[in-house]
Design an enzyme around this catalytic site. Structure first.
Site, mmCIF file in Angstrom:
data_model
loop_
_atom_site.group_PDB
_atom_site.id
_atom_site.type_symbol
_atom_site.label_atom_id
_atom_site.label_comp_id
_atom_site.label_asym_id
_atom_site.label_seq_id
_atom_site.Cartn_x
_atom_site.Cartn_y
_atom_site.Cartn_z
ATOM 1 C CG ASP A 12 -32.737 24.109 69.947
ATOM 2 O OD1 ASP A 12 -31.636 23.875 70.465
ATOM 3 O OD2 ASP A 12 -33.610 23.227 69.752
ATOM 4 C CB ILE A 13 -29.283 22.744 66.422
ATOM 5 C CG1 ILE A 13 -28.424 24.000 66.174
ATOM 6 C CG2 ILE A 13 -29.025 21.693 65.323
ATOM 7 C CD1 ILE A 13 -26.930 23.753 66.251
ATOM 8 C CG ASP A 14 -29.835 18.594 68.266
ATOM 9 O OD1 ASP A 14 -29.590 17.566 67.635
ATOM 10 O OD2 ASP A 14 -28.975 19.442 68.559
ATOM 11 C CG ASP A 187 -36.759 21.161 70.685
ATOM 12 O OD1 ASP A 187 -35.705 21.829 70.736
ATOM 13 O OD2 ASP A 187 -36.824 19.957 71.002
HETATM 14 MG MG LIG Z 1 -33.662 21.459 70.928
#
Ligand SMILES: [Mg+2]
Length: 246
Positions: A12-14, A187
């Protein structure tokens, strides 16, 4: 976590690679991170993909077209240079209705992605209940076509039946992913489907940040710790080391 050369890395990124920002466009790419990911992708035979709630367009603005990617929570993806983007499943009338309601909710942002609609309320947390009601009403107009994803300060209306987990399973059926051990880091509650998918394939799941409950087997406290771990992984895999620690 032995035998790391055989991993397929999904991230995942953010909130996982990058620190969260008040708006999606406000994130900062740490110096050295693109080079680190590039090195890891090569060390893993190309088996590295970003798996985000962002659209592919948005991912490419952050990391221009470098690696495989899954956008909009599994509803669109780029694999080996080939891009798949389905048609949006909603009508202009539905979008207009949501936009009209959103205007009565100060601080709430409607993001129209290629295949999903995201209502962000990070800048107006007091609107959370109203945004949820709005999104639920939109999904209720046709539950067979629409699904609802709840993330951190965002409610997202996506085509039914898609998830990050289903996208990871799809990638794992084809080269260069097939036969490797999947590793997924995320996250958010929307990442739990990815944790379930890799756990079911004998892979490793990593949760980043605070969460009272997660199906992930490992956890890091924040994106900085995640990046530090990736830096060490790159070294262990013999990847390039001519970049800054992000
Ligand atoms: Mg995220």
């Amino acid at each position: 976590m032995a035998d790391r050369t055989n991993w397929a890395l999904f991230m995942d990124i953010d909130g996982t690679l990058l620190d969260l920002a008040p708006t999606p466009d406000g994130v900062i790419i740490p110096k050295g991170l693109p080079q680190l990911l590039d090195s890891l992708a090569r060390a893993l035979g190309g088996a590295l993909a970003l798996v985000s709630g962002r659209s592919l367009d948005s991912i490419d603005r952050l990391f221009p077209g470098l690696w495989d990617a899954v956008g909009c929570h599994g509803t669109e993806w780029r694999l080996g240079g080939q891009t798949f983007t389905p048609q949006p499943s909603w009508s202009d009338g539905l979008v207009a209705g949501i936009e009209a309601a959103r205007r009565r909710l100060p601080g709430v942002v409607l993001e129209r992605k290629s295949v999903s609609l995201a209502l962000h309320f990070r800048a107006a947390p007091e609107q959370g209940a109203a945004v949820r009601a709005l999104a639920e009403a939109a999904v209720a107009t046709d539950p067979r076509r629409f699904g609802l994803l709840e993330g951190k300060s965002v409610m997202e209306i996506i085509p039914a039946g898609n998830s990050k987990g289903s996208a990871i399973e799809r990638f794992m059926r084809v080269p260069p992913y097939a036969g490797r051990r999947p590793v997924f880091a995320g996250d958010d509650v929307t990442d739990e489907s990815g944790f379930t998918a890799v756990n079911g394939m004998g892979g490793h799941s990593i949760h980043v940040g605070d969460s009272p409950v997660s199906k992930a087997h490992f956890c890091f406290p924040d994106p900085l710790a995640m990046r530090h771990w990736l830096y060490g992984l790159n070294n262990a895999l013999g990847g390039d080391q001519d970049h800054e620690h992000p």
